[in-house]
Scaffold this active site. Sequence first.
Site, mmCIF file in Angstrom:
data_model
loop_
_atom_site.group_PDB
_atom_site.id
_atom_site.type_symbol
_atom_site.label_atom_id
_atom_site.label_comp_id
_atom_site.label_asym_id
_atom_site.label_seq_id
_atom_site.Cartn_x
_atom_site.Cartn_y
_atom_site.Cartn_z
ATOM 1 N N ASP A 125 3.104 -3.186 -5.869
ATOM 2 C CA ASP A 125 3.880 -2.358 -4.934
ATOM 3 C C ASP A 125 3.936 -0.876 -5.295
ATOM 4 O OD1 ASP A 125 4.729 -4.188 -2.908
ATOM 5 O OD2 ASP A 125 6.048 -5.122 -4.378
ATOM 6 N N ASP A 187 0.554 -7.202 2.234
ATOM 7 C CA ASP A 187 1.215 -5.939 1.898
ATOM 8 C C ASP A 187 0.328 -5.037 1.042
ATOM 9 O OD1 ASP A 187 2.818 -8.336 2.141
ATOM 10 O OD2 ASP A 187 4.611 -7.179 1.680
#
Length: 415
Positions: A125, A187
């Site tokens: 992330d 993602d």
Amino acid sequence: MRKTGIILGVLWGVFAGWSHAQRIHATKDLKYCHTQVERALAELGKDGAYDYRQMPRNILKTDTEAGRTGWNCRPAVPEEWCGGFWPGILWYDYEFSQDSAVRRQAEAYTETLAYLADRPAFDHDLGFLVFCSFGNGYRLTRNPRYKEVIVGTARQLAALYNPTVGTILSWPREVEKQGWPHNTIMDNMMNLEMLFWASRNGGGDALRQLAVRHAETTMKYHFRPDGSCYHVAVYDTTDGHFIKGVTHQGYADHSMWARGQSWAIYGYTVVYRETRDPRFLAFARKVTDIYLKRLQQTSDDWVPAWDFDAPGGAAAPKDASAACVTASALLELSTYVDSPSDARRYEQAACAMLASLHRNYQSGKRNVAFLLHSTGHHPAGSEIDASIIYADYYYIEALLRLQRKKAGKDVLEHF
């Protein structure tokens, strides 16, 4: 395919007449966002000092119903994947408002995340954490330290890349826990923008090659024939073969999780921008068109349910965050397609989403967020029908892009 195009064309023809009667006033909505930012900063600093180690994450439905207006915050640690969105919002608000007080807060919150450039990646992330914060900061200030942090973080992210598989590992912690030798979630496509940028700004060509290979491998294995995506693709580490596609935050392995599909739309739009490879433009359009087709079939207001196949249909909990991500991506994608009618179709869809968010989802005085009604992790019972920080980030980004587009400017402000 031709039949689908005709149906979508008719639907957007109906919408086109409506859109002229109800235009989106991006500047008015950006002023609303600035007011909410000021309210949020007042709440965060109400005890006389800001704790820049605490990043806004959500305002739950129960908070709002109880009259609690402020953000619930989480520590700015590697495990908190949403830490970059609040400083990113502040940079976007500063870009619009030119408020020096907001800039000071953006700088302070951004600096808290600088350590990520100097430590091994906890998971994938880092794009959300660093490019949303330092990336926007560098774009607006040209602070050379910001560039160093971005490039350093991109190199940390690259350490998660497996050349045998051809993708970046998403969740090291799930390898043993789930029995997923190498897992990549949709993602992860949102990291590629940082890798491309870092490659152009001193990080070396290997980062660009890695990003392209990740996009190619994901395009090959992470999608069903109709263009809908799995949340998670699992690969073998010995020879790199694709094992299976599963969900983690969606309804089922076979379903189309709304935010995951929005990550795909945004991610492949960025990959086309960076490569100008027509394969990626065609694929961005494919994953977009299945989203829009399913949206027409299942939604009553241009904002999807948290999963397109979730029980309850239009009555299922909504995910405003998916609409924000998609609207922002469509405003960019509309500038790349050759067909004027398709360009209008994508732009009109983005405007319809933003109009619905304006009418039905703005928080107003109920809390300090921009929007209500997002869904975080429905299977875990987490952040359902909540205000969530990444919805706000992509909402203000989409509004800025629309404002630029209406002014005849580049929707991106390349840097």
